[in-house]
Design an enzyme around this catalytic site. Sequence first.
Site, PDB file in Angstrom:
ATOM      1  N   GLN A 183       0.819  -1.220   0.000  1.00  0.00           N
ATOM      2  CA  GLN A 183       0.000   0.000   0.000  1.00  0.00           C
ATOM      3  C   GLN A 183       0.855   1.275   0.000  1.00  0.00           C
ATOM      4  OE1 GLN A 183      -3.352   0.529  -0.180  1.00  0.00           O
ATOM      5  NE2 GLN A 183      -3.784  -1.647  -0.408  1.00  0.00           N
ATOM      6  N   ALA A 204       2.354  -4.046  -8.470  1.00  0.00           N
ATOM      7  CA  ALA A 204       2.160  -2.960  -9.438  1.00  0.00           C
ATOM      8  C   ALA A 204       0.717  -2.461  -9.532  1.00  0.00           C
ATOM      9  CB  ALA A 204       2.636  -3.409 -10.825  1.00  0.00           C
ATOM     10  N   CYS A 328     -11.216  -9.646   1.186  1.00  0.00           N
ATOM     11  CA  CYS A 328     -11.502 -10.954   1.765  1.00  0.00           C
ATOM     12  C   CYS A 328     -12.661 -10.908   2.746  1.00  0.00           C
ATOM     13  CB  CYS A 328     -10.257 -11.498   2.431  1.00  0.00           C
ATOM     14  SG  CYS A 328      -8.894 -11.558   1.277  1.00  0.00           S
TER      15      CYS A 328
HETATM   16  C1  LIG Z   1      -3.221  -5.868  -2.288  1.00  0.00           C
HETATM   17  C2  LIG Z   1      -2.346  -6.238  -1.154  1.00  0.00           C
HETATM   18  C3  LIG Z   1      -1.613  -7.441  -1.129  1.00  0.00           C
HETATM   19  C4  LIG Z   1      -1.742  -8.478  -2.220  1.00  0.00           C
HETATM   20  O1  LIG Z   1      -1.147  -8.077  -3.406  1.00  0.00           O
HETATM   21  P1  LIG Z   1      -1.567  -8.807  -4.788  1.00  0.00           P
HETATM   22  O2  LIG Z   1      -0.631  -8.256  -5.789  1.00  0.00           O
HETATM   23  O3  LIG Z   1      -2.989  -8.422  -5.046  1.00  0.00           O
HETATM   24  O4  LIG Z   1      -1.388 -10.267  -4.566  1.00  0.00           O
HETATM   25  C5  LIG Z   1      -0.786  -7.690  -0.061  1.00  0.00           C
HETATM   26  N1  LIG Z   1      -0.670  -6.812   0.953  1.00  0.00           N
HETATM   27  C6  LIG Z   1      -1.339  -5.650   0.979  1.00  0.00           C
HETATM   28  C7  LIG Z   1      -1.155  -4.708   2.103  1.00  0.00           C
HETATM   29  C8  LIG Z   1      -2.212  -5.324  -0.067  1.00  0.00           C
HETATM   30  O5  LIG Z   1      -2.889  -4.177  -0.038  1.00  0.00           O
END
Ligand SMILES: *Cc1c(COP(=O)(O)O)cnc(C)c1O
Length: 383
Positions: A183, A204, A328
């Site tokens: 993030q 990305a 989720c």
């Molecule tokens: C979106 C997210 C993930 C997962 O990343 P993906 O590329 O969607 O697998 C992991 N950690 C955080 C904090 C996220 O916001």
Amino acid sequence: MNENKKIIYLDYSATTPIDKEVLDEMQPYFSEFYGNPSSVSEFSKEVKMAIDVARGKVSEAINCKREEVFFTSGGTESDNWALIGTAIAKREKGNHIITSTIEHPAILNTCRYLEKLGFKITYAPVDKYGIVNLEYIKRAITTKTILVSVMFANNEIGSIEPIREIGEICKNNNIVFHTDAVQAIGHVPVDVEELKIDMLSMSAHKFYGPKGIGVLYIKKGIKIDNYLHGGEQERAKRAGTENTAAIVGLGKAIEKSNLDMPNENIRLIGLRDRFIQEVLKIKDTELNGDMNNRLPGNVNICFNGVEAETLLMALDLRGICASVGSACSAGSLEPSHVLMSLGLSEKKAKSSIRFSFGKWTTEEEINYTITMLKDIINNIKEG
Ligand SMILES: *Cc1c(COP(=O)(O)O)cnc(C)c1O
């Protein structure tokens, strides 16, 4: 969704649309420069070079060496690799890992898996603003501790963690420090050298790049096992034919995000703070998270007495796309583990929603959303 109505997208923390310039850079690598970067032909050189350029852009963006950048299939794989790869590589030294209660499922569920294999996990609590307890981490460290993994910024409430301090604690105790910065990258400045970060995950699609591509930064000298086994790609540390177009896209996206960051953050913080100020004027509302250590584009509000699902549906009908915060927990009956960790009641947790803004969010959209929120809450409470 009504096709005549433009949607107001306020869910940038879930994923971002790809930037047109990023897409343009990727395009030739699908059908023009399609060679396998592992082959020795002249034809593949171009592709190999493009990957190298992207690697350079990542290393520049986070201040590490090129050889410390490993491309993966996204944030989830990077998190799994960091935790499982370290656990296996260091199992002779110890079996203890420290993380926090507010991590993304990519970390938390990997920890649960490691627990099943016999590893011991300590979940450090956070305060009511979502900031991790540093004293707790310090006290939890034992001679068996092999890894600390704490996220850079939380995806639901936007709280930015005291990464520099955690890096310092780990360094003093000779423990590897991993941070899920999915993030944070592209949204706040991240310097792995200065913050003493040993491993870092990014993805990305959270900063205007394509989905299905990420990076695990691994500081030179850090002991970690492979997670994917196979060919010799990525200096024989991450097998699988490189996703060339996506890698090129990630490189362009991180470069562009960092370039835009100073001006964009001033704009976003302005929008965010005005939005918070206006929404808090609605009766029985509260802000979740930390006002100061907060991602520029994140707002998380508890609308007491209103169910989040009901509110989201009403917003959706008006063309506004927000969310409960974690993909989720969307659609599930469980309250958010992050909001529960802040000490919110189940009722409050289920009355909270996240609005996340990005580079195409306009002031008009914010104004419209504020008006609609006031309208919807009024209707619900009176009806
Ligand atoms: C979106 C997210 C993930 C997962 O990343 P993906 O590329 O969607 O697998 C992991 N950690 C955080 C904090 C996220 O916001």
